[in-house]
Design an enzyme around this catalytic site. Structure first.
Site, mmCIF file in Angstrom:
data_model
loop_
_atom_site.group_PDB
_atom_site.id
_atom_site.type_symbol
_atom_site.label_atom_id
_atom_site.label_comp_id
_atom_site.label_asym_id
_atom_site.label_seq_id
_atom_site.Cartn_x
_atom_site.Cartn_y
_atom_site.Cartn_z
ATOM 1 N N THR A 15 0.831 -1.207 0.000
ATOM 2 C CA THR A 15 0.000 0.000 0.000
ATOM 3 C C THR A 15 0.865 1.256 0.000
ATOM 4 O O THR A 15 2.047 1.225 0.307
ATOM 5 C CB THR A 15 -0.945 0.024 1.217
ATOM 6 O OG1 THR A 15 -0.182 0.076 2.413
ATOM 7 C CG2 THR A 15 -1.842 -1.203 1.237
ATOM 8 N N ASP A 16 0.232 2.378 -0.328
ATOM 9 C CA ASP A 16 0.928 3.667 -0.349
ATOM 10 C C ASP A 16 0.497 4.519 0.845
ATOM 11 O O ASP A 16 -0.201 4.036 1.746
ATOM 12 C CB ASP A 16 0.681 4.388 -1.672
ATOM 13 C CG ASP A 16 -0.799 4.679 -1.929
ATOM 14 O OD1 ASP A 16 -1.603 4.652 -0.983
ATOM 15 O OD2 ASP A 16 -1.146 4.936 -3.087
ATOM 16 N N GLN A 17 0.891 5.779 0.856
ATOM 17 C CA GLN A 17 0.557 6.664 1.979
ATOM 18 C C GLN A 17 -0.940 6.893 2.135
ATOM 19 O O GLN A 17 -1.399 7.256 3.199
ATOM 20 C CB GLN A 17 1.259 8.016 1.812
ATOM 21 C CG GLN A 17 2.731 7.959 2.127
ATOM 22 C CD GLN A 17 3.358 9.341 2.069
ATOM 23 O OE1 GLN A 17 3.022 10.149 1.211
ATOM 24 N NE2 GLN A 17 4.256 9.612 2.994
ATOM 25 N N MET A 18 -1.690 6.661 1.081
ATOM 26 C CA MET A 18 -3.143 6.833 1.149
ATOM 27 C C MET A 18 -3.827 5.581 1.692
ATOM 28 O O MET A 18 -5.040 5.557 1.846
ATOM 29 C CB MET A 18 -3.698 7.180 -0.229
ATOM 30 C CG MET A 18 -3.205 8.524 -0.758
ATOM 31 S SD MET A 18 -3.805 8.897 -2.418
ATOM 32 C CE MET A 18 -2.788 7.809 -3.404
ATOM 33 N N VAL A 20 -3.982 2.682 0.157
ATOM 34 C CA VAL A 20 -4.502 1.826 -0.915
ATOM 35 C C VAL A 20 -3.344 1.121 -1.611
ATOM 36 O O VAL A 20 -2.192 1.553 -1.534
ATOM 37 C CB VAL A 20 -5.352 2.621 -1.943
ATOM 38 C CG1 VAL A 20 -6.552 3.268 -1.269
ATOM 39 C CG2 VAL A 20 -4.518 3.656 -2.656
#
Length: 143
Positions: A15-18, A20
């Site tokens: 996943t990324d910083q968001m 997702v």
């Protein structure tokens, strides 16, 4: 037409910083789906590589429809969209565990000699494999 299914537990690292799934990870999942399909059809990509042949992606199309998150399960569905003596188009859908469509994709792959990267005929080099793909394809022709 056989549709292969491969289930992936989405890891935090994907996943990324968001929060997702980072978009590039879907491409890795497509490779997992393609490998599963090949195995389901009783074929061996490993044997192909031992023969000095690899199957690079010539084209990749991905449509992101719904975000996926850590802790969910991704269901990668893969099938043969089209095949001709030089190319194979694989179709993909990635769904979440609720059955919601999150990704649609396709890849176009060719066969090349590993040492020279010169294209070779799928039909001539692997006629049995090619016939299985022809039987299993979804559409009559490559667009």
């Amino acid at each position: 037409m056989h549709v292969s299914e491969h289930i992936i537990d989405i890891r935090y690292a994907e996943t990324d910083q968001m929060g997702v799934v980072y978009h590039a990870n879907y491409v890795i999942w497509l490779e997992l789906g393609r490998t599963k399909l090949i195995e389901d059809l009783g074929l061996s990509y490993i044997q192909m590589e031992q023969d000095g042949i690899v199957s690079p992606v010539l084209d990749l199309q991905v449509t992101y429809r719904k975000a996926m998150r850590y802790g969910e399960k991704a269901i990668v569905k893969t099938w043969i969209e089209a095949v001709n003596p030089l190319r194979v188009v694989y179709g993909y859908e990635i769904l979440n565990e609720k059955g919601e469509l999150c990704i649609t994709a396709s890849t176009t792959n060719i066969l090349v000699k590993k040492d020279t990267f010169r294209p070779v005929s799928f039909k001539k080099l692997y006629p049995d494999w090619y016939e299985i793909y022809v039987r299993e394809q979804k559409n009559e022709n490559i667009n």
